[in-house]
Design a protein around this motif. Structure first.
Motif: not given
Length: 560
Positions: A375-376, A487-488, A365-371, A418-422
């Motif tokens: 990061t993940s 992703v980048l 809800r807070t951070f952008r998807r790509r970063p 943080i990202g790649l799983l969900n």
């Protein structure tokens, strides 16, 4: 005639102007009440008590995900125990089939679940999922050969596919708009908790006992959901107006009466749902719902581009080892050379997943998807490299720090959450236009589960190819980093983006780093020119406008 034109014939202009303002405020409040028919309302009742019915309904509807988590993680405790069971003498290939076959049934079961939930209802489909679930666990508990075990896993996978989709749809349809994300997050939290349960039971129980007990987690949710109402949106779609009103009255039991309205909030929502259903029926009658139209939509850049990007993203997700740590966790902790009890380590790992699934709600809800995904991926790669390095040193007797590989794998799970799983799973609902979103969501998920099956099925073969677990871990690290670069390069940002903006992006772009920003800026400028500037009108402004209109009307009435 518009309100201002009508008020020209009023003797008291200021009084009518105030009445107009008051009516406008009431209309705005009504629009706020029914702002989202599919997710009910975002009404101003802010007390916690008003949310209790929705929280109860969501908690019970998502409870079936508990047994889904048990089914997914069951192979982690099953395979180590089967190697010591006299009834089974399994090869590595047969073990990989036991672990992976459960996900192979999902692309088949999910579409069937989608059809059934539209036919018999969301909650009835969840109840129906208990039948193959019980058959599956009974077959596993009584299995004395490989075919019985595989058949039981197939039934478990079918039950999971059948019960999860309707539960998620139900949550989105009964949740208040501002609570939708939080309530939907109950499902993955239950799944993670189910994994913790199966790891803990496998530590102290035989695999057959765990299978028998899993029937309880299958039956109890189906009994409890009998005490909550069916989705009002589905009831309206079936013409069951009275049942829909009863459902809405239950959900809004503690909501206050809307101000200056004779109707209750439930009645207002029912009217909005009926209006939305009518529009949907008219749209389908006008545009058609045939498969040919859907295929044509997939042939557009807004259809095939996001599908290709998502399939690539799921490839990096599955071959970065995320689900290997789930399906083979006990065996994995034994192989890294740790002296910690592998079942205890698995319980800790499952607990971390459960906690991170809650934290993830805030992060999305807070951070952008790509970063988040990049990061993940980098974090996962670092953790896997550390684990591989210490696994090698432990086996070569160069270090006695056996806790470090376990800690590295725990951090690997944290960084994956943080990202790649969900995020790839959530983006299936963000990247596609609404006309094909349902079909595209099912299709992209089917590809994801097929890739998951391949990754789990080939685990032992790839480990032999890379000459052991160390080489395999380095491979997972390389895939994780490659996923971040992918992703980048190609994945567009969707956080706080309107669906129309995402569609326009795919029409003009393929690679994110090389996107045509001039087109995007031109589009924004054109849109800005076409949108009139909003100004805040005071009562004096409205009175002035009324006088101008009154003068204009008087001039029209003068004889020529």
């Amino acid at each position: 005639m518009d309100p201002i034109g009508t008020s020209c014939f009023s003797l008291n202009i200021e009084e009518n102007a105030r009445a107009i303002l008051e009516e406008k405020k009431q209309d705005e409040k009504f629009q706020e009440i029914i702002v989202s028919c599919r997710s009910l309302s975002r009404y101003e009742g802010k007390k916690t008590k008003t949310l209790v019915p929705q929280l109860v309904a969501a908690s019970l509807a998502a409870l079936y995900h508990l047994v889904v988590g048990i089914s997914l993680a069951y192979s982690a405790i099953l395979l180590p125990q089967l190697r010591e069971d006299k009834d089974f003498n399994l090869t590595k290939d047969e073990e990989s089939w036991i672990a992976s076959i459960i996900v192979l049934t999902v692309p088949i079961g999910a579409p069937i679940g989608g059809i059934l939930m539209d036919m018999i209802g969301r909650l009835n489909t969840v109840k129906l999922a208990a039948i193959p679930g019980i058959i599956g666990w009974t077959l596993i508990a009584t299995a004395h050969n490989l075919p019985m075990m595989l058949l039981g896993r197939v039934f478990n996978g079918f039950a999971s596919a059948l019960g999860t989709g309707p539960a998620i749809v139900y949550l989105t349809e009964i949740a208040r708009a501002d609570m939708r994300g939080s309530l939907i997050s109950l499902a993955p939290a239950y799944t993670s908790f189910g994994m913790v349960l199966v790891y803990a039971k496998g530590w102290v129980m035989n695999w057959r006992t765990v299978a028998w007990l899993s029937n309880i987690y299958t039956i109890v949710p189906c009994i409890l959901i009998m005490f909550i109402p069916e989705s009002p949106a589905w009831l309206v779609s079936k013409g069951r107006t009275e049942a829909a009103l009863e459902s809405l009255n239950w959900i809004n039991k503690y909501q206050p009466q809307p101000e200056n309205r004779a109707e209750s909030l439930a009645e207002l929502q029912l009217a909005a749902l009926q209006k939305e259903h009518q529009k949907k029926m008219e749209s389908e009658a006008l545009n058609g719902t045939g498969i040919v139209n859907r295929i044509k939509d997939f042939m557009k850049p807004t259809g095939y581009k996001p599908l290709i990007i998502l399939v690539g993203l799921f490839f990096f997700q599955q071959f970065a080892g995320i689900y290997i740590t789930l399906f083979y966790s006990v065996e994995l902790f034994k192989e890294v050379g740790s002296t910690m009890n592998p079942y205890l380590a698995s319980v800790l790992l499952g607990t971390l997943r459960c906690l991170m699934s809650m934290v993830n709600t805030y992060m999305l809800r807070t951070f952008r998807r790509r970063p988040l995904i990049m990061t993940s991926g980098v974090g996962m790669a670092i953790c896997m490299c550390v684990s591989a390095l210490f696994t090698k040193w432990i086996k070569e007797k160069e270090t006695d720090q056996t806790w470090i590989p376990v800690a590295a794998l725990a951090m690997y799970v944290v960084t994956s959450m943080i990202g790649l799983l969900n995020i790839p799973w959530t983006m299936t609902a963000e990247l596609f236009p609404i006309e094909i979103r349902g079909m595209a969501h099912s299709l992209s998920n089917a590809f994801a589960y097929l890739l998951m099956f391949v990754a789990i099925q080939t685990y032992y073969g790839m480990k032999d190819f890379f000459e052991g677990l160390v080489g395999m871990q380095l491979f997972y690290a390389a895939v994780s980093v490659s996923g971040s670069f992918y992703v980048l390069l190609v994945l567009p940002e969707t956080h706080k983006k309107k669906l129309k903006e995402i569609e326009e992006y795919f029409i003009h772009n393929t690679f994110y780093l090389c996107q045509n920003k001039k087109v995007s800026n031109t589009t924004k400028k054109t849109r800005a020119k076409n949108v009139p500037k909003m100004t805040k009108l005071t009562t004096k402004d409205i009175v002035r406008n009324v006088k101008d209109v009154n003068t204009s009307q008087s001039e029209k009435l003068l004889p020529r």
